[in-house]
Design a protein around this motif. Sequence first.
Motif, mmCIF file in Angstrom:
data_model
loop_
_atom_site.group_PDB
_atom_site.id
_atom_site.type_symbol
_atom_site.label_atom_id
_atom_site.label_comp_id
_atom_site.label_asym_id
_atom_site.label_seq_id
_atom_site.Cartn_x
_atom_site.Cartn_y
_atom_site.Cartn_z
ATOM 1 N N MET A 1 0.851 -1.201 0.000
ATOM 2 C CA MET A 1 0.000 0.000 0.000
ATOM 3 C C MET A 1 0.880 1.242 0.000
ATOM 4 O O MET A 1 1.851 1.332 0.748
ATOM 5 N N GLU A 2 0.554 2.182 -0.811
ATOM 6 C CA GLU A 2 1.330 3.411 -0.825
ATOM 7 C C GLU A 2 0.922 4.296 0.335
ATOM 8 O O GLU A 2 -0.189 4.253 0.822
ATOM 9 N N THR A 3 1.848 5.098 0.768
ATOM 10 C CA THR A 3 1.587 5.971 1.895
ATOM 11 C C THR A 3 1.915 7.391 1.528
ATOM 12 O O THR A 3 2.607 7.667 0.563
ATOM 13 N N ARG A 4 1.419 8.307 2.360
ATOM 14 C CA ARG A 4 1.669 9.715 2.129
ATOM 15 C C ARG A 4 2.159 10.340 3.411
ATOM 16 O O ARG A 4 1.764 9.965 4.508
ATOM 17 N N VAL A 5 3.022 11.319 3.306
ATOM 18 C CA VAL A 5 3.750 11.825 4.445
ATOM 19 C C VAL A 5 3.033 12.991 5.104
ATOM 20 O O VAL A 5 2.528 13.883 4.439
ATOM 21 N N LEU A 6 2.963 12.988 6.439
ATOM 22 C CA LEU A 6 2.421 14.103 7.180
ATOM 23 C C LEU A 6 3.409 15.249 7.160
ATOM 24 O O LEU A 6 4.587 15.063 6.879
ATOM 25 N N TRP A 19 -0.040 7.947 -13.377
ATOM 26 C CA TRP A 19 0.241 7.349 -14.668
ATOM 27 C C TRP A 19 0.710 5.903 -14.547
ATOM 28 O O TRP A 19 1.180 5.309 -15.485
ATOM 29 N N ARG A 20 0.619 5.323 -13.346
ATOM 30 C CA ARG A 20 0.944 3.913 -13.184
ATOM 31 C C ARG A 20 -0.144 3.257 -12.367
ATOM 32 O O ARG A 20 -0.651 3.825 -11.422
ATOM 33 N N LYS A 21 -0.481 2.053 -12.706
ATOM 34 C CA LYS A 21 -1.487 1.328 -11.935
ATOM 35 C C LYS A 21 -0.823 0.767 -10.682
ATOM 36 O O LYS A 21 0.209 0.139 -10.746
ATOM 37 N N VAL A 22 -1.460 0.987 -9.541
ATOM 38 C CA VAL A 22 -0.907 0.512 -8.293
ATOM 39 C C VAL A 22 -1.200 -0.977 -8.137
ATOM 40 O O VAL A 22 -2.299 -1.436 -8.390
ATOM 41 N N ALA A 23 -0.208 -1.728 -7.710
ATOM 42 C CA ALA A 23 -0.386 -3.165 -7.526
ATOM 43 C C ALA A 23 -1.230 -3.404 -6.289
ATOM 44 O O ALA A 23 -0.824 -3.123 -5.176
ATOM 45 N N LEU A 24 -2.443 -3.923 -6.476
ATOM 46 C CA LEU A 24 -3.341 -4.165 -5.363
ATOM 47 C C LEU A 24 -2.760 -5.242 -4.464
ATOM 48 O O LEU A 24 -2.275 -6.269 -4.920
ATOM 49 N N GLY A 25 -2.814 -4.981 -3.148
ATOM 50 C CA GLY A 25 -2.332 -5.959 -2.191
ATOM 51 C C GLY A 25 -0.835 -6.108 -2.211
ATOM 52 O O GLY A 25 -0.290 -7.110 -1.770
ATOM 53 N N ALA A 26 -0.131 -5.113 -2.708
ATOM 54 C CA ALA A 26 1.314 -5.226 -2.791
ATOM 55 C C ALA A 26 1.931 -5.372 -1.419
ATOM 56 O O ALA A 26 2.876 -6.129 -1.230
ATOM 57 N N GLY A 27 1.430 -4.578 -0.454
ATOM 58 C CA GLY A 27 1.889 -4.739 0.917
ATOM 59 C C GLY A 27 3.250 -4.164 1.174
ATOM 60 O O GLY A 27 3.824 -4.376 2.232
ATOM 61 N N ILE A 28 3.841 -3.441 0.211
ATOM 62 C CA ILE A 28 5.159 -2.858 0.411
ATOM 63 C C ILE A 28 5.049 -1.366 0.191
ATOM 64 O O ILE A 28 4.677 -0.918 -0.881
ATOM 65 N N ALA A 29 5.361 -0.573 1.224
ATOM 66 C CA ALA A 29 5.246 0.881 1.104
ATOM 67 C C ALA A 29 6.269 1.414 0.124
ATOM 68 O O ALA A 29 7.362 0.876 -0.029
ATOM 69 N N TYR A 85 -0.362 9.558 6.181
ATOM 70 C CA TYR A 85 -1.776 9.432 5.855
ATOM 71 C C TYR A 85 -1.924 8.510 4.650
ATOM 72 O O TYR A 85 -1.053 8.474 3.770
ATOM 73 N N ILE A 86 -3.024 7.791 4.602
ATOM 74 C CA ILE A 86 -3.319 6.930 3.463
ATOM 75 C C ILE A 86 -4.769 7.145 3.049
ATOM 76 O O ILE A 86 -5.586 7.642 3.825
ATOM 77 N N GLY A 87 -5.098 6.771 1.813
ATOM 78 C CA GLY A 87 -6.471 6.843 1.354
ATOM 79 C C GLY A 87 -6.598 7.358 -0.062
ATOM 80 O O GLY A 87 -5.646 7.889 -0.649
ATOM 81 N N PHE A 88 -7.786 7.188 -0.613
ATOM 82 C CA PHE A 88 -8.067 7.597 -1.991
ATOM 83 C C PHE A 88 -7.798 9.082 -2.204
ATOM 84 O O PHE A 88 -7.137 9.482 -3.171
ATOM 85 N N ASP A 89 -8.336 9.931 -1.324
ATOM 86 C CA ASP A 89 -8.163 11.373 -1.511
ATOM 87 C C ASP A 89 -6.701 11.779 -1.404
ATOM 88 O O ASP A 89 -6.254 12.709 -2.090
ATOM 89 N N ILE A 90 -5.968 11.110 -0.540
ATOM 90 C CA ILE A 90 -4.534 11.409 -0.404
ATOM 91 C C ILE A 90 -3.827 11.109 -1.719
ATOM 92 O O ILE A 90 -3.077 11.934 -2.260
ATOM 93 N N LEU A 286 -9.762 4.089 -6.966
ATOM 94 C CA LEU A 286 -11.007 3.616 -6.381
ATOM 95 C C LEU A 286 -10.902 2.124 -6.049
ATOM 96 O O LEU A 286 -11.273 1.676 -4.957
ATOM 97 N N LYS A 287 -10.364 1.362 -6.982
ATOM 98 C CA LYS A 287 -10.213 -0.077 -6.780
ATOM 99 C C LYS A 287 -9.187 -0.369 -5.692
ATOM 100 O O LYS A 287 -9.389 -1.248 -4.848
ATOM 101 N N LYS A 288 -8.097 0.372 -5.714
ATOM 102 C CA LYS A 288 -7.025 0.146 -4.733
ATOM 103 C C LYS A 288 -7.537 0.301 -3.309
ATOM 104 O O LYS A 288 -7.177 -0.481 -2.411
ATOM 105 N N HIS A 289 -8.383 1.305 -3.093
ATOM 106 C CA HIS A 289 -8.841 1.601 -1.739
ATOM 107 C C HIS A 289 -10.204 0.980 -1.419
ATOM 108 O O HIS A 289 -10.824 1.323 -0.410
ATOM 109 N N GLY A 290 -10.664 0.068 -2.285
ATOM 110 C CA GLY A 290 -11.882 -0.674 -2.008
ATOM 111 C C GLY A 290 -13.144 0.157 -2.083
ATOM 112 O O GLY A 290 -14.140 -0.145 -1.418
ATOM 113 N N LEU A 291 -13.136 1.208 -2.908
ATOM 114 C CA LEU A 291 -14.298 2.068 -3.055
ATOM 115 C C LEU A 291 -15.092 1.665 -4.290
ATOM 116 O O LEU A 291 -14.538 1.122 -5.254
#
Length: 305
Positions: A1-6, A19-29, A85-90, A286-291
């Motif tokens: 899962m990708e993460t975002r910095v506070l 411009w890249r599709k995120v690997a679902l369930g990758a589990g590596i930040a 922080y993590i999430g679709f909006d991030i 949307l798919k990555k974050h289960g929305l």
Amino acid sequence: METRVLPHARGMARASLPWRKVALGAGIAFGLVATAPLSAQAAAPAACAALQEKYPDWKGKTLVNAINPHTPGYETIDPKDPSKYIGFDIDLGEAIGECLGFKLTYKPVTFAALLTTLAAVQADIVISDIYATKERAKAADFITYSKVFDGVLVAKGNPKGISGINMSMCGTAAAENTGYVEVPLIQALIPECKKAGKPEPTIQLYDNNANCIQAILAGRADTYINDVNTVDSAVKAYPDKLEKAIAVTIPYSVGIAVPKDKPKFRDAVLAALIEVQKAGTHMELLKKHGLDVNNFKEPDILTAD
């Protein structure tokens, strides 16, 4: 899962996702991604380079996004690392920023303070699952990007028989976030319930989604009505204690809020969002974050005019 910095962790590495599709369930930040189709991958950077030339004022800048980080799937504190922080909006905000050449830091506030923080020039943008309404557009311009479907969260078994924002709510207690659009919709039921000789609904106001959900778990409230993805997340977290009574349509869209006195910035964000959607990034997130992918909508602008 990708993460975002506070904000206080800006010196840490940041993941690049557009411009890249995120690997679902990758589990590596910060890392494991799969390449998007070449057409999207090639077209988006070229289009974004043109946008950076057209809107150079924000290239190389660091902007502040005001968020209420208590909405699973959209914006939350990373449970594995409280400095992120993590999430679709991030992720969506990061994609827009990368397209226009700016980076984002974050200012966590209560939901009711999102637009006042923007108006006070303590933030540059709000990407935080906020519904765009004409009333709110008096305080900010919006670029809409998501359809709205609300879920009605209740205790397991729905003991009060709540079936939506309707007369079934007479005599019930609703937990809602301060400033949410659902509040006046519930308040509008008060005279109808009284006219029917039924007790009026009451509203308990909280600062975030988590507190609203806890109010039902503690038996203080009977229902919580909010974005259906948030409700589904709560049911998933407490399957033996909570359930979704129904999903209801709310006549709004989710929007990105920007200052009313910066129409050029608003137009730049709109243009970047269009490119993010063309590249397929929006749908992948949307798919990555289960929305629900049915939340997807082409963007437009909502102002008070």
